[in-house]
Design a protein around this motif. Structure first.
Motif, short mmCIF file in Angstrom:
data_model
loop_
_atom_site.label_atom_id
_atom_site.label_comp_id
_atom_site.label_asym_id
_atom_site.label_seq_id
_atom_site.Cartn_x
_atom_site.Cartn_y
_atom_site.Cartn_z
N PRO A 169 -7.06 19.52 -9.91
CA PRO A 169 -8.20 20.10 -9.05
C PRO A 169 -8.24 21.33 -9.34
O PRO A 169 -9.51 21.95 -8.90
CB PRO A 169 -7.55 20.03 -7.45
CG PRO A 169 -5.96 19.76 -7.67
CD PRO A 169 -5.86 19.34 -9.12
N GLY A 212 -11.68 20.65 -2.72
CA GLY A 212 -12.36 20.92 -4.21
C GLY A 212 -13.87 21.47 -3.73
O GLY A 212 -14.30 22.17 -2.80
N THR A 225 -15.90 18.54 -8.25
CA THR A 225 -14.44 17.85 -8.16
C THR A 225 -14.51 16.52 -8.21
O THR A 225 -15.28 15.87 -7.29
CB THR A 225 -13.69 18.30 -7.08
OG1 THR A 225 -13.60 20.01 -7.12
CG2 THR A 225 -12.16 18.06 -7.25
N SER A 228 -11.12 18.95 -11.31
CA SER A 228 -12.29 19.70 -11.40
C SER A 228 -12.43 20.06 -12.74
O SER A 228 -11.69 20.52 -13.68
CB SER A 228 -12.10 21.46 -10.60
OG SER A 228 -11.91 20.85 -9.38
#
Ligand code: SAH
Length: 254
Positions: free
Chosen positions: A127, A227, A231, A245
């Motif tokens: 992420p 996010g 994401t 991401s």
């Protein structure tokens, strides 16, 4: 005689995530200062002394450790995760800046560690694969309106955010306010990862959408990663989804 002071990050909790450099620094020190649960995680020898304190006493702890090092001690200040992330390294620097001149000549080293957001991110996927920031939601050292301003600025700029110190008994409502604020600036589908006690036996990692994110999903042992609209969540039937991401900007936010 001037001794030494080492500020060590022990990682998120399991010994495998403590660096060999941190383990060697701990083995070489004689006096240990830190928040008591962090000291409890070390297996100290009988000749190594503990000076445990509460978690709000960082500056006093830093001063005590510096005074002992100035008197010739081999002193270790312990933080969970990384000592430079919302932890003791900055407190030690503040104490040195405001303290007696002799503290500046103490042999000081700071040993990095795996910080909570990295441990949580690794469990979820990637992420933090693009630009991100870390924000402490604690109001011990800064006012809530500053925190709100930073959250909105980060959301508008398209940063993934890692929230440290997300909630406490003293401030049970602010995390809910933070999610409400985010819902005004980000799409409802943005993934929110609740990473609790990463790397410890009671670890729990859970990903929900921003719509479903609720303060009850977090406690003080949780690091939350929010996010952006870029994401992605990859469902993997039966397994936890992969959250990442993408490295390249796709124009989804900011
Ligand atoms: N220096 C530490 C952070 C100290 S602030 C570090 O680098 O990780 C304390 C906050 O860190 C907690 O409220 C929680 O948000 C986060 N945290 C610490 N250890 C964690 C872990 N194992 N899993 C998830 N979050 C953690």
């Amino acid at each position: 005689m001037t001794g030494s002071l080492v500020v060590v990050g022990t990682g998120p909790g399991n010994p495998e995530q403590m660096t060999p450099e941190a383990a060697a620094a701990i083995a070489a020190a004689e006096d240990f200062f830190g928040y008591f649960p962090y000291l409890d995680r070390l297996s100290l020898r009988h000749d190594q002394r503990r000076h445990a304190s509460d978690n709000r006493e960082e500056l006093a702890r830093a001063r005590e450790a510096l005074a002992m090092a100035a008197a010739g001690g081999k002193v270790c200040v312990v933080s969970g995760g990384d000592p430079g992330v919302f932890a003791m390294a900055a407190a030690v620097c503040e104490a040195i800046e405001a303290g007696p001149a002799e503290w500046r000549s103490i042999d000081l080293s700071i040993v990095p560690g795996v910080t909570a957001m990295l441990a949580v991110a690794a469990r979820a996927g990637a992420p933090l694969g693009h630009d991100f920031c870390a924000i402490s939601l604690s109001t011990n050292l800064k006012p809530w309106n500053v925190i709100e301003k930073r959250i909105v600025a980060a959301a508008k700029a398209g940063f993934v955010m890692a929230f440290y110190n997300p909630i406490s008994k003293a401030r049970p409502h602010q995390l809910g306010e933070a999610f409400d604020l985010l819902r005004h600036h980000l799409p409802p589908s943005v993934p929110v990862i609740f990473g609790r006690a990463a790397g410890r036996p009671d670890e729990m990692i859970r990903t929900v959408t921003l719509t479903d994110a609720a303060p009850e999903m977090a406690d003080m042992a949780t690091c939350i990663i929010v996010g952006t609209s870029d994401t992605r969540v990859i469902e993997r039937g039966g397994k936890e989804p992969l959250v990442y991401s993408p490295r390249s900007y796709r124009g989804g936010s900011a």
